[in-house]
Design a protein around this motif. Sequence first.
Motif, short mmCIF file in Angstrom:
data_model
loop_
_atom_site.label_atom_id
_atom_site.label_comp_id
_atom_site.label_asym_id
_atom_site.label_seq_id
_atom_site.Cartn_x
_atom_site.Cartn_y
_atom_site.Cartn_z
N ALA A 193 15.54 -15.60 30.21
CA ALA A 193 14.84 -16.64 29.46
C ALA A 193 15.81 -17.73 29.02
N ILE A 194 17.00 -17.37 28.60
CA ILE A 194 18.01 -18.36 28.23
C ILE A 194 18.40 -19.18 29.46
N ILE A 195 18.58 -18.51 30.58
CA ILE A 195 18.94 -19.23 31.80
C ILE A 195 17.87 -20.25 32.17
N GLU A 196 16.61 -19.95 31.88
CA GLU A 196 15.50 -20.83 32.24
C GLU A 196 15.30 -22.00 31.28
N GLN A 197 16.07 -22.06 30.21
CA GLN A 197 15.91 -23.14 29.24
C GLN A 197 16.22 -24.50 29.84
N LYS A 198 15.23 -25.39 29.81
CA LYS A 198 15.41 -26.82 30.11
C LYS A 198 16.01 -27.09 31.49
N LEU A 216 28.25 -20.46 38.29
CA LEU A 216 26.94 -19.88 38.56
C LEU A 216 25.81 -20.87 38.32
N GLY A 217 26.14 -22.03 37.73
CA GLY A 217 25.12 -23.01 37.42
C GLY A 217 24.65 -22.94 35.99
N VAL A 218 25.44 -22.36 35.10
CA VAL A 218 25.08 -22.22 33.68
C VAL A 218 26.12 -22.95 32.85
N GLU A 219 25.67 -24.01 32.16
CA GLU A 219 26.61 -24.81 31.37
C GLU A 219 26.97 -24.09 30.07
N ARG A 220 27.89 -24.70 29.32
CA ARG A 220 28.45 -24.00 28.17
C ARG A 220 27.42 -23.63 27.11
N ARG A 221 26.44 -24.49 26.85
CA ARG A 221 25.47 -24.20 25.78
C ARG A 221 24.73 -22.90 26.08
N ARG A 222 24.18 -22.77 27.28
CA ARG A 222 23.44 -21.55 27.62
C ARG A 222 24.39 -20.35 27.75
N ALA A 223 25.57 -20.59 28.29
CA ALA A 223 26.53 -19.50 28.42
C ALA A 223 26.90 -18.92 27.06
N ASP A 224 27.15 -19.81 26.09
CA ASP A 224 27.50 -19.33 24.75
C ASP A 224 26.34 -18.59 24.09
N THR A 225 25.11 -19.03 24.36
CA THR A 225 23.94 -18.35 23.82
C THR A 225 23.83 -16.94 24.40
N ILE A 226 24.04 -16.81 25.70
CA ILE A 226 24.00 -15.48 26.33
C ILE A 226 25.10 -14.59 25.78
N ARG A 227 26.30 -15.13 25.67
CA ARG A 227 27.43 -14.32 25.20
C ARG A 227 27.20 -13.83 23.77
N ARG A 241 13.38 -12.94 14.22
CA ARG A 241 14.77 -12.49 14.40
C ARG A 241 15.40 -13.16 15.60
N LEU A 242 14.65 -13.28 16.68
CA LEU A 242 15.20 -13.92 17.87
C LEU A 242 15.58 -15.37 17.59
N GLN A 243 14.73 -16.08 16.84
CA GLN A 243 15.00 -17.49 16.58
C GLN A 243 16.13 -17.70 15.59
N ALA A 244 16.59 -16.63 14.98
CA ALA A 244 17.77 -16.74 14.12
C ALA A 244 19.05 -16.83 14.95
N LEU A 245 18.97 -16.53 16.25
CA LEU A 245 20.14 -16.64 17.12
C LEU A 245 20.37 -18.11 17.47
N PRO A 246 21.61 -18.57 17.41
CA PRO A 246 21.90 -19.94 17.85
C PRO A 246 21.49 -20.12 19.32
N GLY A 247 20.75 -21.19 19.58
CA GLY A 247 20.35 -21.49 20.95
C GLY A 247 19.04 -20.86 21.38
N VAL A 248 18.38 -20.13 20.48
CA VAL A 248 17.10 -19.49 20.81
C VAL A 248 16.02 -20.11 19.94
N GLY A 249 15.07 -20.78 20.58
CA GLY A 249 13.97 -21.41 19.87
C GLY A 249 12.65 -20.71 20.12
N ALA A 250 11.56 -21.40 19.78
CA ALA A 250 10.23 -20.81 19.87
C ALA A 250 9.87 -20.44 21.31
N TRP A 251 10.24 -21.30 22.26
CA TRP A 251 9.89 -21.03 23.66
C TRP A 251 10.56 -19.74 24.13
N THR A 252 11.85 -19.64 23.92
CA THR A 252 12.59 -18.47 24.38
C THR A 252 12.11 -17.20 23.69
#
Length: 298
Positions: free
Chosen positions: A120-125, A172-183, A206-217
């Motif tokens: 889901a993070i990888i699919e963001q935007k 892999l095609g994942v920029e720093r913002r999404r990579a940091d969210t996954i990590r 709880r999920l939306q308390a994670l940096p980089g995770v919003g309502a969609w994710t």
Amino acid sequence: MPSFELDLDAPLDLSLTLRPLWRGPLDPTMRLGRDVAIRAARTVHGPATVAVRVTGRRLTAEAWGPGADAALAALPALVGLDDDPGAFQPSHPLLKEVARRCTGLRLVKTGAVLEALVPAIIEQKVTGSEAAHAFRALVRTFGEPAPGGQGLWVQPAPELLAALPYHRFHPLGVERRRADTIRFAASRAGRLEEIVGMPADEGRTRLQALPGVGAWTAAEVTLRALGDPDAVSVGDYHLPNLVAWALAGEPRADDARMLELLEPYRGQRGRVIRLLESSGIRAPRYGPRLETRAIATI
């Protein structure tokens, strides 16, 4: 090789039900056919591959790997047998017809939060094509071959993802913002998996308390991991148009209009969306599609 058999008391459309878990033809973790699905995943006891087949009202499954027994124990929830489609009683004529035609559609529940969160993070935007290639690359680079000799792969272990430096994601095609969210999410995997025992709305919070995770994710995750019948992926590029076209005959809409149209179905809004996505209805298309970008070259 453990196996499982069950006589179904209602129709089960395996393809429609499991489609949210399948990330398309490039998905290295799953193959999905009309009546057969083969899926690899991590369990509390280790990796497992499970093959499921539905023939009429008969479901059969077999599993391989150290997590085989756990995968089979979770199978009823995975294929939606714990779901209650009867809780949805639509009044809209189109929804009545779609529900009638999709009687075998159930809501999945994997019970695996990080497994749903990473793609889901990888699919963001990004476009679907970009996401599919990036997810495949991530799994094939850092995951492991799944047991059973089915040619599938298991997603990378959370501790491995948490330890990866950003620069390993970029090719892999994942920029720093999404990579940091996954990590970061992977580093909190234990805390995230507690969401499975929570009400869906608390899980989304709880999920939306994670940096980089919003309502969609968050909605994308609770739909799959918790079987959340009220999950609405606010911020989706296509979803408002689909809902507005199907329920009001309006070819274009924003999130506010989508939520307004879905409000009468609160508690079952995620089910409404799954039914509409499975109906074949599509809003009229205007203008060019989003361009595919090669993030690894940026």
